[in-house]
Scaffold this motif. Sequence first.
Motif, PDB file in Angstrom:
ATOM      1  N   ALA A   1       0.834  -1.206   0.000  1.00 31.67           N
ATOM      2  CA  ALA A   1       0.000   0.000   0.000  1.00 31.67           C
ATOM      3  C   ALA A   1       0.866   1.252   0.000  1.00 31.67           C
ATOM      4  O   ALA A   1       0.578   2.229  -0.716  1.00 31.67           O
ATOM      5  CB  ALA A   1      -0.924  -0.006   1.216  1.00 31.67           C
ATOM      6  N   ALA A   2       1.952   1.242   0.769  1.00 34.50           N
ATOM      7  CA  ALA A   2       2.872   2.376   0.793  1.00 34.50           C
ATOM      8  C   ALA A   2       3.526   2.577  -0.569  1.00 34.50           C
ATOM      9  O   ALA A   2       3.693   3.712  -1.044  1.00 34.50           O
ATOM     10  CB  ALA A   2       3.930   2.175   1.871  1.00 34.50           C
ATOM     11  N   SER A   3       3.875   1.467  -1.230  1.00 34.64           N
ATOM     12  CA  SER A   3       4.485   1.554  -2.562  1.00 34.64           C
ATOM     13  C   SER A   3       3.537   2.200  -3.564  1.00 34.64           C
ATOM     14  O   SER A   3       3.946   3.041  -4.376  1.00 34.64           O
ATOM     15  CB  SER A   3       4.884   0.157  -3.048  1.00 34.64           C
ATOM     16  OG  SER A   3       5.883  -0.402  -2.230  1.00 34.64           O
ATOM     17  N   ILE A   4       2.258   1.802  -3.514  1.00 35.40           N
ATOM     18  CA  ILE A   4       1.269   2.370  -4.435  1.00 35.40           C
ATOM     19  C   ILE A   4       1.134   3.874  -4.211  1.00 35.40           C
ATOM     20  O   ILE A   4       1.084   4.660  -5.169  1.00 35.40           O
ATOM     21  CB  ILE A   4      -0.088   1.668  -4.249  1.00 35.40           C
ATOM     22  CG1 ILE A   4       0.021   0.196  -4.662  1.00 35.40           C
ATOM     23  CG2 ILE A   4      -1.179   2.369  -5.069  1.00 35.40           C
ATOM     24  CD1 ILE A   4      -1.176  -0.637  -4.275  1.00 35.40           C
ATOM     25  N   ALA A   5       1.080   4.283  -2.938  1.00 34.52           N
ATOM     26  CA  ALA A   5       0.958   5.707  -2.622  1.00 34.52           C
ATOM     27  C   ALA A   5       2.181   6.483  -3.108  1.00 34.52           C
ATOM     28  O   ALA A   5       2.058   7.594  -3.664  1.00 34.52           O
ATOM     29  CB  ALA A   5       0.775   5.891  -1.120  1.00 34.52           C
ATOM     30  N   LEU A   6       3.362   5.916  -2.935  1.00 34.25           N
ATOM     31  CA  LEU A   6       4.598   6.581  -3.361  1.00 34.25           C
ATOM     32  C   LEU A   6       4.674   6.691  -4.884  1.00 34.25           C
ATOM     33  O   LEU A   6       5.077   7.724  -5.430  1.00 34.25           O
ATOM     34  CB  LEU A   6       5.804   5.821  -2.816  1.00 34.25           C
ATOM     35  CG  LEU A   6       6.026   5.912  -1.301  1.00 34.25           C
ATOM     36  CD1 LEU A   6       7.051   4.877  -0.845  1.00 34.25           C
ATOM     37  CD2 LEU A   6       6.476   7.311  -0.905  1.00 34.25           C
ATOM     38  N   ILE A   7       4.286   5.620  -5.574  1.00 32.53           N
ATOM     39  CA  ILE A   7       4.321   5.642  -7.040  1.00 32.53           C
ATOM     40  C   ILE A   7       3.314   6.648  -7.575  1.00 32.53           C
ATOM     41  O   ILE A   7       3.596   7.381  -8.540  1.00 32.53           O
ATOM     42  CB  ILE A   7       4.050   4.231  -7.604  1.00 32.53           C
ATOM     43  CG1 ILE A   7       5.209   3.287  -7.251  1.00 32.53           C
ATOM     44  CG2 ILE A   7       3.876   4.293  -9.124  1.00 32.53           C
ATOM     45  CD1 ILE A   7       4.949   1.843  -7.605  1.00 32.53           C
ATOM     46  N   ALA A   8       2.132   6.716  -6.953  1.00 34.24           N
ATOM     47  CA  ALA A   8       1.127   7.698  -7.376  1.00 34.24           C
ATOM     48  C   ALA A   8       1.659   9.118  -7.215  1.00 34.24           C
ATOM     49  O   ALA A   8       1.449   9.985  -8.082  1.00 34.24           O
ATOM     50  CB  ALA A   8      -0.156   7.515  -6.567  1.00 34.24           C
ATOM     51  N   THR A   9       2.381   9.359  -6.116  1.00 35.56           N
ATOM     52  CA  THR A   9       2.984  10.675  -5.888  1.00 35.56           C
ATOM     53  C   THR A   9       4.008  11.001  -6.967  1.00 35.56           C
ATOM     54  O   THR A   9       4.068  12.130  -7.470  1.00 35.56           O
ATOM     55  CB  THR A   9       3.648  10.721  -4.499  1.00 35.56           C
ATOM     56  OG1 THR A   9       2.675  10.438  -3.492  1.00 35.56           O
ATOM     57  CG2 THR A   9       4.277  12.080  -4.233  1.00 35.56           C
ATOM     58  N   ALA A  10       4.807   9.993  -7.341  1.00 34.04           N
ATOM     59  CA  ALA A  10       5.833  10.210  -8.363  1.00 34.04           C
ATOM     60  C   ALA A  10       5.219  10.406  -9.741  1.00 34.04           C
ATOM     61  O   ALA A  10       5.685  11.237 -10.533  1.00 34.04           O
ATOM     62  CB  ALA A  10       6.791   9.028  -8.387  1.00 34.04           C
ATOM     63  N   ALA A  11       4.152   9.659 -10.036  1.00 36.33           N
ATOM     64  CA  ALA A  11       3.547   9.707 -11.366  1.00 36.33           C
ATOM     65  C   ALA A  11       2.733  10.983 -11.595  1.00 36.33           C
ATOM     66  O   ALA A  11       2.649  11.480 -12.714  1.00 36.33           O
ATOM     67  CB  ALA A  11       2.661   8.488 -11.574  1.00 36.33           C
ATOM     68  N   LEU A  12       2.157  11.520 -10.518  1.00 36.48           N
ATOM     69  CA  LEU A  12       1.270  12.676 -10.658  1.00 36.48           C
ATOM     70  C   LEU A  12       1.901  13.981 -10.172  1.00 36.48           C
ATOM     71  O   LEU A  12       1.379  15.061 -10.454  1.00 36.48           O
ATOM     72  CB  LEU A  12      -0.031  12.427  -9.886  1.00 36.48           C
ATOM     73  CG  LEU A  12      -0.836  11.196 -10.327  1.00 36.48           C
ATOM     74  CD1 LEU A  12      -2.033  10.994  -9.414  1.00 36.48           C
ATOM     75  CD2 LEU A  12      -1.269  11.316 -11.783  1.00 36.48           C
ATOM     76  N   GLY A  13       3.015  13.869  -9.422  1.00 29.55           N
ATOM     77  CA  GLY A  13       3.646  15.058  -8.859  1.00 29.55           C
ATOM     78  C   GLY A  13       4.828  15.525  -9.681  1.00 29.55           C
ATOM     79  O   GLY A  13       4.952  15.236 -10.871  1.00 29.55           O
ATOM     80  N   GLY A  14       5.710  16.260  -9.034  1.00 31.26           N
ATOM     81  CA  GLY A  14       6.885  16.777  -9.715  1.00 31.26           C
ATOM     82  C   GLY A  14       7.947  17.201  -8.725  1.00 31.26           C
ATOM     83  O   GLY A  14       7.722  17.191  -7.513  1.00 31.26           O
ATOM     84  N   GLY A  15       9.108  17.568  -9.226  1.00 29.04           N
ATOM     85  CA  GLY A  15      10.192  18.064  -8.394  1.00 29.04           C
ATOM     86  C   GLY A  15      10.745  17.037  -7.419  1.00 29.04           C
ATOM     87  O   GLY A  15      10.662  15.823  -7.640  1.00 29.04           O
ATOM     88  N   LYS A  16      11.302  17.542  -6.320  1.00 24.97           N
ATOM     89  CA  LYS A  16      11.946  16.680  -5.320  1.00 24.97           C
ATOM     90  C   LYS A  16      10.974  15.689  -4.691  1.00 24.97           C
ATOM     91  O   LYS A  16      11.350  14.568  -4.346  1.00 24.97           O
ATOM     92  CB  LYS A  16      12.577  17.545  -4.225  1.00 24.97           C
ATOM     93  CG  LYS A  16      13.669  18.490  -4.708  1.00 24.97           C
ATOM     94  CD  LYS A  16      14.895  17.726  -5.204  1.00 24.97           C
ATOM     95  CE  LYS A  16      16.012  18.693  -5.582  1.00 24.97           C
ATOM     96  NZ  LYS A  16      17.202  17.989  -6.110  1.00 24.97           N
TER      97      LYS A  16
END
Length: 428
Positions: free
Chosen positions: A324-339
Amino acid sequence: MERYTQAAALPPEAGAAARNNTGPLVIITLLFFMWGLLTSLNDVLIPHLKAVYTLTYVQAMLVQFCFFGAYLIVSIPAGMLIRRLGYQRGAVTGLVIAALGCALFYPAATSGYGVFLCAFFVLAGGITILQVAANPYVTVLGDPRTASSRLTLTQAFNSLGTTVAPALGGMLILSKGVHSADELARWPAAEQLAYRAMEAASVQGPYLVLAGTLMLLAVLFALARLPKIVDASGDDEQGKFSELFAHKHLVLGTIGIFVYVGGEVSIGSFLINFLENPKIGSMTAAQAASYVSLYWGGAMIGRFIGFAVMRRISPGKALAFNAAASIALIATAALGGGKLAMFAILAVGLCNSIMFPTIFSMALHKLGKQTGQASGLLCMAIVGGALVPFAQGALADTIGVQLSFVVPAACYAFILYFGLKYANLHKT
């Protein structure tokens, strides 16, 4: 790799017979380090070869397709070879073949991408034979009561290899950088060919050194005095292979290994290209390579954290939480930006730490005499490392690298389901 191995079942007297095994154990620990190093170097070579040969992402992912495809193709013949030659000679054979694979990188630099792919397959074939043959020695080289601590030590060195390789490869292979396809298009054809040949040749030196190191280890392993390993049981005691599919937790665990290895490898394969994105890290390939080490280093640190946590929490629940943590982190990376996006995707490595051994052990739960055959089935599922990056590559060519991370996110979604479904498996 551990990275993807399971020690064979061995008779208890084998471990008791081993004495003065410090030297052989050091050699085998070095083998684990080399497995991690060689596998993780792919994450550096993929963006490098992609730039040199102006490949699409699908074409670049053929590196992992050839490398991890060897696990599926070579595993069964490797077992037959080792039964014929014995474990020690089998390990030496694996080392020699892996050295040959590394040596093939020299002519590949002047022959084209196809020869590189052949070299990757030969290298991975040697590693597959080597793992099947050498991994059991960790168990027999010493007191059986301390076998787990020895396995932990060797796995730690495997993780060290995966952590060191990207940074090392960045310095040796990516330090000069590669001109973009648009820049090269403005050059005369002859200059383009000369430039590509020069950049491809940057892998020759490092891989010749690796070839020499593997040959040295082959000599040391051949000369080492090692205990003889005898398989604990024959095929006639294990039942029919088809009977394995009656165990639903094994079937789902096999899918779990497939998607886990695929997701982990796929993320690592795209990290450098992801971090080069001006909206994410705006780095050079060499700079990004050092950050890839954080991804693999997180898995090494997470193993120690997981060891402590899983003494109190069931494996299924810990697996589900990490997924579940991995999914949340990947979603942040796929939809976010920067650091934020950059460190989110790197943090997935920390979550990966416990997944492979946890899925493996849950899948083998209470299989008794079928454990050996089931273990072989799970190891064949490592072919996910060949196919999932290929799928992400196809998506990256269509919608871009950042959004293509939906592919590994889907892999972790299945692992979340598996963890929740069997959250209390070891209590039954």
